[in-house]
Design a protein around this motif. Sequence first.
Motif, short mmCIF file in Angstrom:
data_model
loop_
_atom_site.label_atom_id
_atom_site.label_comp_id
_atom_site.label_asym_id
_atom_site.label_seq_id
_atom_site.Cartn_x
_atom_site.Cartn_y
_atom_site.Cartn_z
N ALA A 32 15.21 -11.65 8.32
CA ALA A 32 16.23 -12.60 8.74
C ALA A 32 17.45 -11.26 9.09
CB ALA A 32 17.56 -12.40 7.51
N ALA A 33 17.05 -10.07 9.14
CA ALA A 33 18.26 -9.10 10.26
C ALA A 33 17.17 -9.37 11.35
CB ALA A 33 17.96 -7.79 10.15
N LEU A 34 16.69 -9.71 11.98
CA LEU A 34 16.15 -9.21 13.42
C LEU A 34 16.23 -11.06 13.53
CD1 LEU A 34 13.96 -8.61 15.69
CD2 LEU A 34 12.28 -9.99 14.07
N GLU B 72 19.79 -17.30 6.56
CA GLU B 72 18.90 -17.57 5.28
C GLU B 72 17.95 -17.93 4.90
OE1 GLU B 72 21.00 -16.20 2.57
OE2 GLU B 72 22.52 -15.85 4.19
N PRO B 73 17.13 -16.85 4.02
CA PRO B 73 15.49 -17.12 4.06
C PRO B 73 14.96 -18.06 3.16
CG PRO B 73 16.08 -14.35 3.22
CD PRO B 73 17.40 -15.25 3.37
N TRP C 156 8.40 -18.78 7.34
CA TRP C 156 9.71 -18.92 7.66
C TRP C 156 9.52 -18.02 8.94
CZ3 TRP C 156 13.88 -14.48 6.36
CH2 TRP C 156 15.37 -15.19 6.70
N LEU C 157 9.00 -17.24 9.36
CA LEU C 157 9.59 -16.68 10.78
C LEU C 157 8.96 -17.90 12.12
CD1 LEU C 157 9.18 -14.79 12.46
CD2 LEU C 157 6.44 -13.70 12.26
N LEU D 220 5.13 -8.35 13.96
CA LEU D 220 5.21 -6.42 13.74
C LEU D 220 5.67 -5.80 12.94
CD1 LEU D 220 5.62 -4.95 17.33
CD2 LEU D 220 3.46 -5.14 16.42
N VAL D 221 6.66 -6.23 12.57
CA VAL D 221 8.01 -6.29 10.48
C VAL D 221 6.40 -6.74 9.36
CG1 VAL D 221 8.97 -7.09 9.60
CG2 VAL D 221 10.41 -6.50 12.23
#
Length: 221
Positions: free
Chosen positions: A29-31, A41-42, A50-51, A75-76
């Motif tokens: 979410a931050a990314l 929002e997740p 979701w990605l 990568l995250v």
Amino acid sequence: MKFDAILFDFDGTLAELTIDFDLMKCKLAALGECFLDRRPEPGSTPALEWLDRLAREIGRKDPALGQEFHSRGRLVITAMELDAAREGRLFPFTRDVLADLRRRGIRTGIITRNITPAVKTVYPEIERECDAFLAREDAKRVKPDPAHALQALDRMNARPEHTLMVGDHLLDMETARRAGTRAAAVTSGKLGPEAFAACAPDFLAPDVAALMNILESDKAI
């Protein structure tokens, strides 16, 4: 029914579940906020899906940015999976269960949405101690898409109707239903028995070791 093959999930089923998926989605979410005009929002959608959804949304405005976001998001996820693996361990019964099933002539497979380097950090001998291992990068489409399970069954030369799928998550139960296998839920991950009530698995046990006792008592193995 006597099963010819048993297909296992990995994290939470054969090994401790150490990945914090809520934190993973917070990081995504931050990314995402860097690429969108809002903080997404997740919700309940799993992190991988979701990605993909966020990347498509960004890509509709700018395809290059969508690809960049997707690459950074992967990568995250990968970094978190590897960090979690370094803190993980197999459940004490895992190797004994797989060895016992092999002695009984029952084929075993392991499918996971995790990546091979993370899994092998926890279980270096995994490919020697089961008949098929398919991590995320090995699958044409990952579970709950039935292709993941069916790809493993094809490698094991096993038929869905004579196979039991074992997992600690509702995604595993959905995978079993869609692939045509029987389903066994274990509560050794983060979900308790009540979470599986709606999907009505064929078997429910605290962990894989207890499940094997149930299967043996039922003459299913």
